[in-house]
Design a protein around this motif. Structure first.
Motif, PDB file in Angstrom:
ATOM      1  N   GLY A 276       0.800  -1.206   0.000  1.00  0.00           N
ATOM      2  CA  GLY A 276       0.000   0.000   0.000  1.00  0.00           C
ATOM      3  C   GLY A 276       0.834   1.257   0.000  1.00  0.00           C
ATOM      4  N   ILE A 277       0.131   2.389   0.036  1.00  0.00           N
ATOM      5  CA  ILE A 277       0.750   3.710   0.097  1.00  0.00           C
ATOM      6  C   ILE A 277       0.117   4.441   1.268  1.00  0.00           C
ATOM      7  CG2 ILE A 277       1.024   5.922  -1.096  1.00  0.00           C
ATOM      8  CD1 ILE A 277       0.870   4.330  -3.741  1.00  0.00           C
ATOM      9  N   VAL A 278       0.952   4.967   2.166  1.00  0.00           N
ATOM     10  CA  VAL A 278       0.437   5.627   3.362  1.00  0.00           C
ATOM     11  C   VAL A 278       1.114   6.971   3.583  1.00  0.00           C
ATOM     12  CG1 VAL A 278      -0.324   3.574   4.626  1.00  0.00           C
ATOM     13  CG2 VAL A 278       2.059   4.275   4.757  1.00  0.00           C
ATOM     14  N   THR A 279       0.372   7.876   4.214  1.00  0.00           N
ATOM     15  CA  THR A 279       0.916   9.157   4.664  1.00  0.00           C
ATOM     16  C   THR A 279       0.971   9.106   6.179  1.00  0.00           C
ATOM     17  OG1 THR A 279      -0.061  10.339   2.792  1.00  0.00           O
ATOM     18  CG2 THR A 279       0.612  11.656   4.693  1.00  0.00           C
ATOM     19  N   PHE A 287       4.813   6.966   1.827  1.00  0.00           N
ATOM     20  CA  PHE A 287       5.608   5.747   1.824  1.00  0.00           C
ATOM     21  C   PHE A 287       4.867   4.593   1.150  1.00  0.00           C
ATOM     22  CE2 PHE A 287       7.491   8.337   5.017  1.00  0.00           C
ATOM     23  CZ  PHE A 287       8.832   7.984   5.054  1.00  0.00           C
ATOM     24  N   LEU A 288       5.620   3.841   0.378  1.00  0.00           N
ATOM     25  CA  LEU A 288       5.138   2.579  -0.186  1.00  0.00           C
ATOM     26  C   LEU A 288       5.571   1.485   0.770  1.00  0.00           C
ATOM     27  CD1 LEU A 288       4.035   0.829  -2.625  1.00  0.00           C
ATOM     28  CD2 LEU A 288       6.419   0.721  -3.381  1.00  0.00           C
ATOM     29  N   ASP A 309      -4.233   7.081  -0.536  1.00  0.00           N
ATOM     30  CA  ASP A 309      -3.614   6.338   0.565  1.00  0.00           C
ATOM     31  C   ASP A 309      -4.425   5.065   0.748  1.00  0.00           C
ATOM     32  OD1 ASP A 309      -1.679   8.183   0.990  1.00  0.00           O
ATOM     33  OD2 ASP A 309      -2.476   8.964   2.859  1.00  0.00           O
ATOM     34  N   VAL A 310      -3.783   3.919   0.622  1.00  0.00           N
ATOM     35  CA  VAL A 310      -4.512   2.656   0.609  1.00  0.00           C
ATOM     36  C   VAL A 310      -3.637   1.540   1.160  1.00  0.00           C
ATOM     37  CG1 VAL A 310      -3.750   2.181  -1.767  1.00  0.00           C
ATOM     38  CG2 VAL A 310      -5.819   1.057  -0.890  1.00  0.00           C
ATOM     39  N   ALA A 311      -4.281   0.533   1.759  1.00  0.00           N
ATOM     40  CA  ALA A 311      -3.582  -0.679   2.194  1.00  0.00           C
ATOM     41  C   ALA A 311      -4.390  -1.885   1.715  1.00  0.00           C
ATOM     42  CB  ALA A 311      -3.443  -0.713   3.711  1.00  0.00           C
ATOM     43  N   VAL A 312      -3.702  -2.862   1.133  1.00  0.00           N
ATOM     44  CA  VAL A 312      -4.351  -4.068   0.623  1.00  0.00           C
ATOM     45  C   VAL A 312      -3.746  -5.277   1.333  1.00  0.00           C
ATOM     46  CG1 VAL A 312      -4.837  -5.490  -1.399  1.00  0.00           C
ATOM     47  CG2 VAL A 312      -4.692  -3.008  -1.646  1.00  0.00           C
TER      48      VAL A 312
END
Length: 345
Positions: A276-279, A287-288, A309-312
């Motif tokens: 995912g990509i988060v702030t 960040f990846l 911004d997402v997490a899988v």
């Protein structure tokens, strides 16, 4: 926040009835005033199944190979291009009968890193007579692949039940339950099922909590968990586990880096992969993150364009509701906390 685009994967062996089911689903969505789109994969150079789909339905064709093998890397790109060009309301990926579902799930969720896409479930169509035949021999790549397609399914359609005896139908249902203890089994002839019944049976995959006007995340009401008769007899219920292949969480706001890293470290073993990509609220930049084999890696990135911004999370039988609750708590906790000192990662 914009609603994530629902995506379904349609799996099953050649001749099992996938294209018949696909047509039923497309007709159902169009009757509701929705715009469906299709990604169709064929091993050969000509998309024969695609000729059966009405021309008004947007379609991306992937020919000359299997999604999960030689052209797997193109699936995410094809899906993203189709979505951007056609703006559909729902997408179905019909995979060739030789495709490994886990590989397709991984490729589909890659798209969610730069577009708001949610994998809703994996539908596997099973030819009753063919499965019985393969089960008796229990050998060969075809047998192992069918086993994988059944094991990974969110819902199983036991098709062509008119071509087997009552005893064989029961025997086949037992095989399906042995390989997949969680997915609902829907017997059918020519995939003649009520689309609403089929789609409603795919549970356990949710988007993030609903955000009300006051900005506070609200957990949706938990759906009832079906109780298996055998489990009830033994006094145990799989209430905390969902049969999911992927859970997608779109963040409304940044989260604390240390708390998120701890959350990733504590992921259950049934989660095989996460990305995912988060702030983060306490460090600059985005960040990846990648998680596999119990190890996590974070890399600072500068995405181009509008990237959510997402997490899988990908796995089997893990408690997606618990992950969802914890992630919402991470977001909510920040609201009540004073401004944090920036941290360097």
């Amino acid at each position: 926040m914009e609603q994530a685009l629902p995506v379904y994967i349609l799996s099953g062996f050649l001749g099992s009835g996938k294209t018949t089911l696909l047509q039923r689903l497309l007709d159902h969505w169009k009757a509701q005033g929705l715009k469906p789109a299709v990604v169709m994969n064929e091993l050969g150079e000509v998309n024969l199944d695609g000729l059966l789909v009405e021309q008004s339905v947007p379609m991306a064709e992937m020919l000359g190979g299997c999604i999960c093998c030689s052209i797997r890397g193109d699936l995410s790109t094809e899906l993203a291009t189709l979505i951007k060009k056609e703006s559909p309301d729902v997408v179905v990926i019909e995979a060739t009968g030789a495709a490994n579902p886990l590989e397709i799930v991984d490729a589909v969720t890659e798209t969610s890193l730069y577009q708001q896409v949610e994998l809703k479930g994996l539908i596997t169509v099973v030819d009753a007579a063919h499965l019985n035949e393969l089960y008796r021999s229990q050998q060969g790549a075809t047998y192992r692949l069918m086993q994988e397609q059944i094991r990974c399914a969110s819902v199983l359609i036991l098709n062509k039940t008119d071509r087997v005896t009552v005893e064989e139908k029961e025997e086949t249902a037992l095989i399906l339950r042995k390989w997949n203890a969680y997915a609902e089994i829907l017997p059918a002839v020519r995939c003649a099922l009520e689309p609403d019944e089929l789609l409603d049976s795919i549970g356990g995959v949710h988007t993030e909590g609903r955000f009300e006007d006051d900005g506070e995340p609200q957990l949706a009401e938990e759906p009832a968990v079906p109780v298996d008769k055998d489990d009830a007899a033994e006094g145990t219920v799989h209430a905390s586990h969902d049969h999911v292949m992927a859970y997608t969480h779109y963040f409304k706001r940044p989260v604390n880096s240390e708390e998120f890293e701890q959350f990733v470290k504590e992921l259950p073993r049934d989660v095989f992969r996460a990305k995912g990509i988060v702030t983060f609220s306490d460090t600059s930049g985005r960040f990846l993150f990648q998680y596999a084999y119990r190890e996590a890696d974070f890399m600072k990135i500068t995405p181009q364009g509008e990237v959510p911004d997402v997490a899988v999370f990908i796995g089997e039988h893990f408690a997606s509701r618990e992950l969802r609750t914890r992630l919402l708590q991470l977001e909510k906790r920040l609201l009540a906390r004073p401004a944090a000192v920036k941290r360097s990662l």
